[in-house]
Design a protein around this motif. Structure first.
Motif, PDB file in Angstrom:
ATOM      1  N   GLN A   1       0.825  -1.203   0.000  1.00  0.00           N
ATOM      2  CA  GLN A   1       0.000   0.000   0.000  1.00  0.00           C
ATOM      3  C   GLN A   1       0.865   1.260   0.000  1.00  0.00           C
ATOM      4  OE1 GLN A   1      -2.478  -0.493   3.431  1.00  0.00           O
ATOM      5  NE2 GLN A   1      -3.558  -2.280   2.604  1.00  0.00           N
ATOM      6  N   GLU A   2       1.992   1.211   0.729  1.00  0.00           N
ATOM      7  CA  GLU A   2       2.862   2.370   0.800  1.00  0.00           C
ATOM      8  C   GLU A   2       3.666   2.561  -0.472  1.00  0.00           C
ATOM      9  OE1 GLU A   2       5.189   1.637   4.252  1.00  0.00           O
ATOM     10  OE2 GLU A   2       3.619   2.239   5.662  1.00  0.00           O
ATOM     11  N   ASP A   3       3.991   1.477  -1.162  1.00  0.00           N
ATOM     12  CA  ASP A   3       4.814   1.565  -2.364  1.00  0.00           C
ATOM     13  C   ASP A   3       4.312   0.546  -3.386  1.00  0.00           C
ATOM     14  OD1 ASP A   3       6.674   1.977  -4.264  1.00  0.00           O
ATOM     15  OD2 ASP A   3       8.386   1.249  -3.119  1.00  0.00           O
ATOM     16  N   PRO A   4       3.279   0.898  -4.146  1.00  0.00           N
ATOM     17  CA  PRO A   4       2.682  -0.062  -5.086  1.00  0.00           C
ATOM     18  C   PRO A   4       3.674  -0.562  -6.140  1.00  0.00           C
ATOM     19  CG  PRO A   4       1.288   1.878  -4.801  1.00  0.00           C
ATOM     20  CD  PRO A   4       2.595   2.195  -4.169  1.00  0.00           C
ATOM     21  N   GLY A   5       4.683   0.213  -6.477  1.00  0.00           N
ATOM     22  CA  GLY A   5       5.604  -0.202  -7.534  1.00  0.00           C
ATOM     23  C   GLY A   5       6.871  -0.839  -7.004  1.00  0.00           C
ATOM     24  N   THR A   6       6.838  -1.289  -5.759  1.00  0.00           N
ATOM     25  CA  THR A   6       8.070  -1.786  -5.139  1.00  0.00           C
ATOM     26  C   THR A   6       8.593  -3.037  -5.836  1.00  0.00           C
ATOM     27  OG1 THR A   6       9.086  -2.327  -3.027  1.00  0.00           O
ATOM     28  CG2 THR A   6       6.964  -3.315  -3.489  1.00  0.00           C
ATOM     29  N   ALA A   7       9.845  -3.324  -5.603  1.00  0.00           N
ATOM     30  CA  ALA A   7      10.501  -4.434  -6.289  1.00  0.00           C
ATOM     31  C   ALA A   7      10.418  -5.715  -5.478  1.00  0.00           C
ATOM     32  CB  ALA A   7      11.963  -4.081  -6.558  1.00  0.00           C
TER      33      ALA A   7
END
Length: 635
Positions: A587-593
């Motif tokens: 939720q905090e970083d939708p594009g995270t790796a």
């Protein structure tokens, strides 16, 4: 030659009843106190002609500047007669001088208990001066120069214990050096300051440990120089151990074999031993210790059963030894233990004033400072072997960088260490990794160009032990979830797991982060300017990128062998850990790796079997699009 006015004001006055603020990691980061501001750094070359302390700073500046210019070890060691090539980098800001000190142990304990501010009457113990010289291009704009402090025995500075440093000793094999070693050892074993309780007992809790199966009896200074191998038969006594580099095949150390064992038990001719062994025996004997353990002599090298049994006890040997002598600078046993030190500067005399509690001068005198040839030298301390790593992964990161004469010994030597982890007693162990740490421990990367072909010990590709070279485990946040649904390891070292897998479209070498002529790039390289949806910069060490056919950035690749030429044709991506769907991290970083393994299929005979070629991180939005859940075998 007298000090200039500014340098004459630098005085390590007694600082009792002084407040200081607690610092994080106070044990490792000594407080900087009593700061002085000298003239602008740009004036340093001129002041160095008439002031000995300025000359010392200038000499240290020149060496540090040369060190930043070159990674060549010879450049680090050479004496520089002139630093004019670097003078243009000196800035007009003031040079900062401050004393570096250590607080008494009771003050440290107060600070660690959370005291934000501590007032005390005991003084800090000064051991060095740190100079911060403003230099163009240096880290944070400042070049750090470290000067060691010492005071002659009997002087006010020494008697008051304000100055606790030791004077430089030109030769490590001198009587003065051995006396200093004896004093350090006595302080440790007699627990003078109450901080060495663990040093006076063995791991078993007894005063003297049980000796290894065989040790060298080095004799004593009163009964001649006879040296022989003995079998301990369970005897308990003080003993030391030697850690040394075996060197190239033509410079191997003297060994004990089945044919020579009986002779070694009678006598070992001192003259037949390489210099490192002779130095270690003499040093051990002079310190009043009777027994010394050296691997090549105390293990029967051509007896497989003896070697396997004793090698598993090596960790206990080094841990139980009262002292482990390390021949850190020797490339082979012929080099010896002791070397003459390069004298980088003569000590400079400085003024000293001792103040009483009313801040009136109680006594005066002098102390000395000298340029430390190794400004990043670690501070001496005592700790157990297991304290070298807070956890298994941390210890492996350190261990993987060690050089072994026989690479097949790497995992064998770990056998003794793994028994020292009590929290792992119920866990399963496979090729240097623990079952309960999987799959997280699969996400490691090589810190240098590794080589699997030269590794005579053929470990499975998924373990760090399959490559020769230093590795590090990729730091994972606690919010990461395992993406592997099922994982097990069989006795042959194959890992069976159920996970998402997807082909990697392209892996390219990332060239300089500036625009490059397309003609120079080639089909297997790219630049940051050419990548679509790429950040403005990537981290240092991000040398390979995963991208789509349209050169859209997908992720970062860390190849085990750091070479595209060694990479097989088809590479696949296996998801290992990441932010699960609906998690707080997602939720905090939708594009995270996601953290992934890079693998290839070595044979068409088994479409589910893969071997590792690296690791990396990819964007979740790309990976989740068309990744396939399947059963996978890692070999």
């Amino acid at each position: 030659m007298p000090l200039c006015w500014a340098c004459s004001q630098i005085r390590p006055t007694h600082i009792g009843a002084r407040e200081f603020r607690r610092e994080n990691n106070l044990d490792d980061q000594p407080p900087k106190i009593k700061t002085y501001m000298l003239q602008p750094a740009v004036d340093l070359p001129v002041r160095a002609r008439t002031c000995p302390f300025c000359a010392l700073l200038y000499k240290g500046y020149g060496r540090a500047a040369a060190r930043t210019e070159s990674d060549n070890e010879r450049d680090h060691q050479r004496e520089l007669d002139s630093f004019t090539a670097y003078d243009s980098k000196l800035q007009k800001e003031f040079t900062q001088i401050c004393f570096e000190a250590r607080a008494p142990s009771d003050i440290l304990s107060l600070c660690k208990q959370g005291q934000e501010r501590v007032r005390y009457t005991k003084k800090l113990w000064i051991h060095s001066i740190v100079a911060f010289i403003p230099v163009e291009g240096a880290h944070n704009g400042l070049l750090e120069i470290r000067l060691r402090c010492f005071a002659d025995e009997g002087t006010p500075a020494a008697v008051s214990e304000d100055i606790t440093g030791c004077p430089p000793i030109p030769s490590a094999d001198s009587l003065e050096a051995h006396k200093r070693t004896s004093s350090w050892l006595a302080r440790c074993l007699k627990n003078y300051d109450g901080r060495h309780g663990h040093c006076v007992t063995s791991i078993s809790g007894e005063r003297f440990p049980r000796l290894p199966t065989r040790v060298i009896d080095v004799g004593s200074n009163t009964d001649g120089t006879s040296v022989r191998l003995i079998e301990s038969h369970g005897l308990s006594a003080r003993f030391w151990a030697l850690s040394h580099c075996w060197g190239s095949p033509d410079k191997q150390p003297l060994k004990t074999t089945k044919a020579t064992l009986s002779d070694r038990l009678v006598d070992i001719g001192l003259e037949s031993l390489p210099k490192t062994f002779r130095d270690a025996i003499t040093f051990t004997r002079n310190q009043g210790v009777r027994y010394l353990w050296i691997d090549s002599l105390c293990i029967i090298q051509d007896d497989t059963s003896d070697w396997e049994r004793e090698s598993k006890s090596m960790a206990a040997v080094y841990e139980q030894a009262e002292v482990v002598i390390v021949s850190a600078d020797a490339e082979n046993p012929q080099d010896g233990l002791f070397f003459d030190r390069i004298q980088h500067s003569l000590p400079v005399e400085m003024k000293y004033y001792y103040l009483n509690e009313d801040f009136n001068v109680r006594s005066s005198g002098s102390y000395f400072v000298w340029l430390d040839p190794t400004p990043r030298r670690p501070r001496g301390h005592c700790k157990t072997l297991m304290a070298t790593g807070e956890n298994w992964d941390g210890m492996i990161e350190m261990y993987s960088g060690l050089k072994f004469t026989y690479t097949s010994d790497r995992l064998v030597a770990l056998e003794g260490l793994r028994s020292r982890f009590p929290n792992k007693s119920q866990d399963e162990y496979y090729f240097g990794l623990w079952r309960n740490l999987l799959p997280w421990s699969l996400v490691w990367r090589t810190k240098e160009k590794a080589n699997r072909k030269r590794n005579v010990f053929k470990a499975p590709s998924w373990t760090w032990a399959s490559v020769l070279g230093s590795i590090e485990f990729i730091e994972l946040t606690t919010q990461f979830d395992s993406l592997v649904q099922d994982i097990r390891v069989d006795s042959s070292g194959r890992i069976y797991l159920t996970a998402m897998i997807k082909p990697a479209p392209r892996i390219l070498r990332l060239l300089e982060r500036t625009t490059t002529d397309p003609a120079d790039i080639g089909s297997r390289s790219t630049t940051l300017a050419q990548l679509r949806d790429a950040p403005e910069r990537l981290s240092e060490g991000d040398d390979f990128v995963i991208c789509s056919e349209e050169t859209e950035l997908i992720g970062i690749a860390y190849l085990d062998e750091h070479e595209l030429d060694e990479l097989p044709g088809d590479v696949f991506v296996i998801g290992i850990v990441g932010f699960a769907e609906g998690s707080k991290g997602r939720q905090e970083d939708p594009g995270t790796a996601y953290r992934v393994l890079l693998v290839h299929r070595p044979s068409d005979l088994d479409s589910n079997a893969f071997t590792r070629v690296g690791t990396g991180k990819v964007y979740a939005r790309w990976f989740e699009d068309s990744a396939e859940l399947r059963d996978i075998i890692l070999e």
